[in-house]
Design a protein around this motif. Sequence first.
Motif, mmCIF file in Angstrom:
data_model
loop_
_atom_site.group_PDB
_atom_site.id
_atom_site.type_symbol
_atom_site.label_atom_id
_atom_site.label_comp_id
_atom_site.label_asym_id
_atom_site.label_seq_id
_atom_site.Cartn_x
_atom_site.Cartn_y
_atom_site.Cartn_z
ATOM 1 N N GLY A 1 68.546 37.724 34.186
ATOM 2 C CA GLY A 1 69.923 37.468 34.355
ATOM 3 C C GLY A 1 70.247 36.349 35.118
ATOM 4 N N VAL A 2 71.542 36.007 34.855
ATOM 5 C CA VAL A 2 71.913 34.562 35.202
ATOM 6 C C VAL A 2 73.524 34.877 35.890
ATOM 7 C CG1 VAL A 2 72.931 32.501 34.787
ATOM 8 C CG2 VAL A 2 71.014 33.173 33.533
ATOM 9 N N TRP B 1 69.799 55.173 26.678
ATOM 10 C CA TRP B 1 69.135 55.204 25.503
ATOM 11 C C TRP B 1 67.523 55.433 25.644
ATOM 12 C CZ3 TRP B 1 72.609 51.189 26.481
ATOM 13 C CH2 TRP B 1 73.675 51.084 25.571
ATOM 14 N N ARG B 2 67.047 56.113 24.595
ATOM 15 C CA ARG B 2 65.608 56.355 24.686
ATOM 16 C C ARG B 2 64.714 55.364 24.721
ATOM 17 N NH1 ARG B 2 63.741 61.589 24.726
ATOM 18 N NH2 ARG B 2 65.094 63.429 24.402
ATOM 19 N N GLY B 3 63.589 55.263 25.137
ATOM 20 C CA GLY B 3 62.777 54.096 24.982
ATOM 21 C C GLY B 3 62.250 53.768 26.544
ATOM 22 N N ALA B 4 61.101 52.637 26.402
ATOM 23 C CA ALA B 4 60.181 52.160 27.571
ATOM 24 C C ALA B 4 61.343 50.990 28.236
ATOM 25 C CB ALA B 4 59.208 51.664 27.138
ATOM 26 N N ARG B 5 62.363 50.374 27.634
ATOM 27 C CA ARG B 5 63.273 49.397 27.816
ATOM 28 C C ARG B 5 64.584 49.991 28.469
ATOM 29 N NH1 ARG B 5 59.305 46.264 28.413
ATOM 30 N NH2 ARG B 5 60.781 44.706 28.956
ATOM 31 N N SER B 6 64.710 51.011 28.538
ATOM 32 C CA SER B 6 66.137 51.636 28.879
ATOM 33 C C SER B 6 65.923 52.059 30.311
ATOM 34 C CB SER B 6 66.333 52.637 27.937
ATOM 35 O OG SER B 6 67.538 53.355 28.381
ATOM 36 N N VAL B 7 67.036 52.212 30.827
ATOM 37 C CA VAL B 7 67.471 52.702 32.127
ATOM 38 C C VAL B 7 68.521 53.881 32.234
ATOM 39 C CG1 VAL B 7 66.635 50.605 33.439
ATOM 40 C CG2 VAL B 7 68.789 51.043 32.898
ATOM 41 N N SER C 1 78.096 37.840 36.809
ATOM 42 C CA SER C 1 76.666 37.708 36.228
ATOM 43 C C SER C 1 76.513 38.692 34.984
ATOM 44 C CB SER C 1 75.573 38.145 37.236
ATOM 45 O OG SER C 1 75.819 39.504 37.746
ATOM 46 N N SER C 2 75.436 38.237 34.331
ATOM 47 C CA SER C 2 75.188 38.953 33.074
ATOM 48 C C SER C 2 73.620 39.060 33.128
ATOM 49 C CB SER C 2 75.536 38.139 31.747
ATOM 50 O OG SER C 2 76.941 38.109 31.764
ATOM 51 N N GLU C 3 72.999 40.439 32.855
ATOM 52 C CA GLU C 3 71.720 40.432 32.836
ATOM 53 C C GLU C 3 71.209 41.375 31.592
ATOM 54 O OE1 GLU C 3 70.613 44.173 35.837
ATOM 55 O OE2 GLU C 3 71.276 42.176 36.745
ATOM 56 N N ASP C 4 70.172 41.423 31.152
ATOM 57 C CA ASP C 4 69.534 42.181 30.044
ATOM 58 C C ASP C 4 68.128 42.347 29.837
ATOM 59 O OD1 ASP C 4 69.820 43.446 27.560
ATOM 60 O OD2 ASP C 4 69.465 41.528 26.406
ATOM 61 N N THR C 5 67.983 43.736 29.592
ATOM 62 C CA THR C 5 66.480 44.280 29.626
ATOM 63 C C THR C 5 65.849 43.728 28.360
ATOM 64 O OG1 THR C 5 66.817 46.168 31.056
ATOM 65 C CG2 THR C 5 64.888 46.084 29.756
ATOM 66 N N LEU C 6 64.651 42.936 28.320
ATOM 67 C CA LEU C 6 64.055 42.483 27.167
ATOM 68 C C LEU C 6 63.378 43.583 26.352
ATOM 69 C CD1 LEU C 6 62.452 39.158 28.778
ATOM 70 C CD2 LEU C 6 64.789 39.506 27.719
ATOM 71 N N GLU C 7 63.403 43.354 24.961
ATOM 72 C CA GLU C 7 62.798 44.302 23.975
ATOM 73 C C GLU C 7 61.289 44.462 24.437
ATOM 74 O OE1 GLU C 7 63.458 43.335 20.007
ATOM 75 O OE2 GLU C 7 65.654 43.736 20.309
ATOM 76 N N GLN C 8 60.697 43.379 24.697
ATOM 77 C CA GLN C 8 59.181 43.447 25.276
ATOM 78 C C GLN C 8 58.843 42.602 26.341
ATOM 79 O OE1 GLN C 8 56.737 42.379 22.044
ATOM 80 N NE2 GLN C 8 57.675 40.255 21.902
#
Length: 367
Positions: free
Chosen positions: A343-344, A33-39, A243-250
């Motif tokens: 992530g946890v 996905w485009r954007g500063a939060r994406s990899v 485990s699960s992890e998520d990149t925050l919106e900000q």
Amino acid sequence: MRKVIHVDMDAFYASVEQRDDPSLRGRPVVVAWRGARSVVCAASYEARVFGVRSAMPAIRAERLCPDAVFVPPDFARYKAVSQQIRAIFARHTELVEPLSLDEAYLDVTRPRSGLASATDIARHIRAAIFEETGLTASAGVAPSKFVAKIASDWRKPDGLFVVPPARVLDFLAPLAVGRLPGVGRVTEARLQELGIATVADLRAQPADALVAEFGRWGRRLHELAFGIDEHPVEPERPHTQISSEDTLEQDLPLDALAPHVRRMAARTWAAWERQRERDVQAGRPPRQPRTIVLKLKTADFRILTRSLSPPRPPRAGQALADTACALLGRVDLPPATRYRLVGVGLANLAHDPQADLFDGPHDAPRA
């Protein structure tokens, strides 16, 4: 002596996108996905020429390759193709150990297909993958898993490389020690400080000296230098961590992370319950997680983890969330630090015949 094949799909996600959309063929494709939060999830070989790689920030990939075509990932489609490929593997052996959607080990010591050699089997598999999916795969053939994995990368993309038993030592000798499994940047730098840059250098070191320097890992390094790897191909290998992890919106400060930690804990607990059900269906003995892990990534991409192995493991999602949030108190970075990922995890899953993991909730241990 085992006959092992490591099959690795070439730029898998990006190649699926190029296959399904002819307008993308020959163009630099970045699955993200485009954007500063994406990899970046994957990059086509046309994009890799510009230095784009998986796991890098998407915004950096865009700077490296301004003409790249960004395609959002479609994991359901990739999984469907992966299942097609695994069906091809199953024609040759039941000993298949998937590592991800796009790679797997196969033990073809006693193949069900009746082909004479592991090399012939690898050729048939690659041909069948191309004929039935339109995608290319690279493969390595060797007497052990780790050598087969190194070999599969030797003639990428769309290549086959065979390391017969008599050639293993010669094949490994000139390689950088960083090519060995488990040797990361820190260990490689430490080895280089000792004058050990290649596998041949490592092989020249007495095993006792390596053990004195690296502990039990030193013994493993000595074995790898000589191509020794007794790990079998393990179908349906049980997970040792969920485990699960998520990149925050900000980017957020530490004191704002608790709700996100609880959200990841709930997701991890749900995944754990699904794994437990699969274990039961497969007739495997119940296991319980011995360690709770909190993972954070700072705004400048520094990764840190905090973990706790409580006297009693969590028996409900609430207990997992409470303990993971308590681990936030062990983060000692400056207050101004901002975090981009949470992530946890549940780690060290092990069988304990004396414990019943699911006999009701209890209070979370203090971190």
